[in-house]
Design a protein around this motif. Sequence first.
Motif, PDB file in Angstrom:
ATOM      1  N   GLU A  86      29.735 -12.353  -2.453  1.00  0.00           N
ATOM      2  CA  GLU A  86      29.740 -12.788  -1.054  1.00  0.00           C
ATOM      3  C   GLU A  86      29.968 -14.296  -1.020  1.00  0.00           C
ATOM      4  O   GLU A  86      29.805 -14.982  -2.026  1.00  0.00           O
ATOM      5  CB  GLU A  86      28.392 -12.473  -0.384  1.00  0.00           C
ATOM      6  CG  GLU A  86      27.996 -10.995  -0.403  1.00  0.00           C
ATOM      7  CD  GLU A  86      28.675 -10.183   0.673  1.00  0.00           C
ATOM      8  OE1 GLU A  86      29.284 -10.805   1.570  1.00  0.00           O
ATOM      9  OE2 GLU A  86      28.606  -8.938   0.636  1.00  0.00           O
ATOM     10  N   VAL A  87      30.338 -14.804   0.166  1.00  0.00           N
ATOM     11  CA  VAL A  87      30.514 -16.248   0.398  1.00  0.00           C
ATOM     12  C   VAL A  87      31.428 -16.858  -0.662  1.00  0.00           C
ATOM     13  O   VAL A  87      31.045 -17.761  -1.412  1.00  0.00           O
ATOM     14  CB  VAL A  87      29.144 -16.975   0.449  1.00  0.00           C
ATOM     15  CG1 VAL A  87      29.310 -18.398   0.989  1.00  0.00           C
ATOM     16  CG2 VAL A  87      28.142 -16.222   1.309  1.00  0.00           C
ATOM     17  N   THR A 132      22.565 -17.758   1.260  1.00  0.00           N
ATOM     18  CA  THR A 132      23.554 -18.644   1.883  1.00  0.00           C
ATOM     19  C   THR A 132      22.990 -20.042   2.078  1.00  0.00           C
ATOM     20  O   THR A 132      23.679 -21.050   1.858  1.00  0.00           O
ATOM     21  CB  THR A 132      24.025 -18.062   3.225  1.00  0.00           C
ATOM     22  OG1 THR A 132      24.619 -16.773   3.002  1.00  0.00           O
ATOM     23  CG2 THR A 132      25.051 -18.974   3.881  1.00  0.00           C
ATOM     24  N   THR A 184      23.208 -21.922  -1.086  1.00  0.00           N
ATOM     25  CA  THR A 184      24.543 -22.418  -1.444  1.00  0.00           C
ATOM     26  C   THR A 184      24.832 -23.775  -0.813  1.00  0.00           C
ATOM     27  O   THR A 184      25.763 -24.468  -1.222  1.00  0.00           O
ATOM     28  CB  THR A 184      25.644 -21.425  -1.020  1.00  0.00           C
ATOM     29  OG1 THR A 184      25.718 -21.370   0.425  1.00  0.00           O
ATOM     30  CG2 THR A 184      25.387 -20.041  -1.562  1.00  0.00           C
ATOM     31  N   LYS A 185      24.049 -24.153   0.195  1.00  0.00           N
ATOM     32  CA  LYS A 185      24.259 -25.423   0.884  1.00  0.00           C
ATOM     33  C   LYS A 185      23.516 -26.582   0.208  1.00  0.00           C
ATOM     34  O   LYS A 185      23.667 -27.728   0.614  1.00  0.00           O
ATOM     35  CB  LYS A 185      23.814 -25.309   2.343  1.00  0.00           C
ATOM     36  CG  LYS A 185      24.553 -24.242   3.141  1.00  0.00           C
ATOM     37  CD  LYS A 185      23.949 -24.090   4.527  1.00  0.00           C
ATOM     38  CE  LYS A 185      24.612 -22.971   5.309  1.00  0.00           C
ATOM     39  NZ  LYS A 185      24.003 -22.784   6.652  1.00  0.00           N
TER      40      LYS A 185
END
Length: 265
Positions: A12-13, A198, A201-202
Motif C-alpha cells: 500500500e501507499v 500511513t 510513513t510521514k
Amino acid sequence: MSASSFIAHTTEVDGAIHVITLNRPEAQNALTMDMLNDIASVFLSLRSDTTVRAVILTGSGQKAFSAGIDLMKADGIFTGYFPTPAEQDPRVQIESFPWPVICAVNGFAITGGFELALACDILIASENASFADTHAKFGIAPAWGLSQKLTRIMGPSRAKELHFTGRFLKANEAAAWGLVNSVVPPDKLMPHCLGLATEMTKMNPAMLQMLKRTIDDGYGMSFKDGCSNEQSVAFAYYKAMGKELFDKMKKFIASRGSKEGKSKL
C-alpha cells in the motif's frame, strides 16, 4: 504479490506499507514449518527494500489470526527447528526488523500465534480477537519469549493466570490489561491499521528506525542504563549530523509544515 501459497504479501501507499497475511484459513492459519520459514524470509527480504516504512501482519478471515503451530504437522518443528538460525526464525526477523510492525489481530491468537503477535511493535485487535496460551495444556515449552513478555506487559499475577489455565483473554479485556493498543470493529481493523501505518510513513525515516532500536534496546535494560543508552545514541546522532544532514532536516520540517498548512485551508 504472493510470498507463498500460505503467506500473502501486498503493498500500500506506493510500496511504503507492506501487508503480510497468514493465508491458511481452512486450518485457522495454523503455522507449519514452511510458513515459519516464509514469514522469516519475507521480513528478511524487506530489509533491503528502500521504499518500505511499515509492515502490517494479519491473518485471513475474521475467525483466526493464528491457532499457533499446527500440531498435526509439527514433527519437524519440535525435532529439528529449535534452535533456529536467525534468518529462518520469524520472531527474530520481526523483532529485529528496522521498521515498525503492526499486528492486526483479526481473530484468536493461540500460543505460537500469540507469540507471533507479540513479536510486533503494536497490536490492534478486532472485536473478534482473543488470546490464549496452551503451552501447559499440551506440554510444549515456550521458546519465543511468551513467558517473559506477558509478565512485563501485564504483571506476573495476570500472566500466570493465562499461562496456568489456558483461558482465552477477550479483546476488551486484553485492552484493559495493556496487551493491545485498541479494539475496533472487524470491518475497521485494516483501515485503522493502514491509517496508523500511513502516519508512520510521514515521519523522518532515520529517526523512525532510531527510535524503534532505542526503545527496544532500552526495554531490556534497567531504567538508568536505558536513559544512558538513549543519550549515547542521541549524542552520536548529533555529532554525525553535520551541515548537510541539518539542512535536510530543515527542509523536511518545512515540507511537513507546508503540507499540513495546505490541508487546513
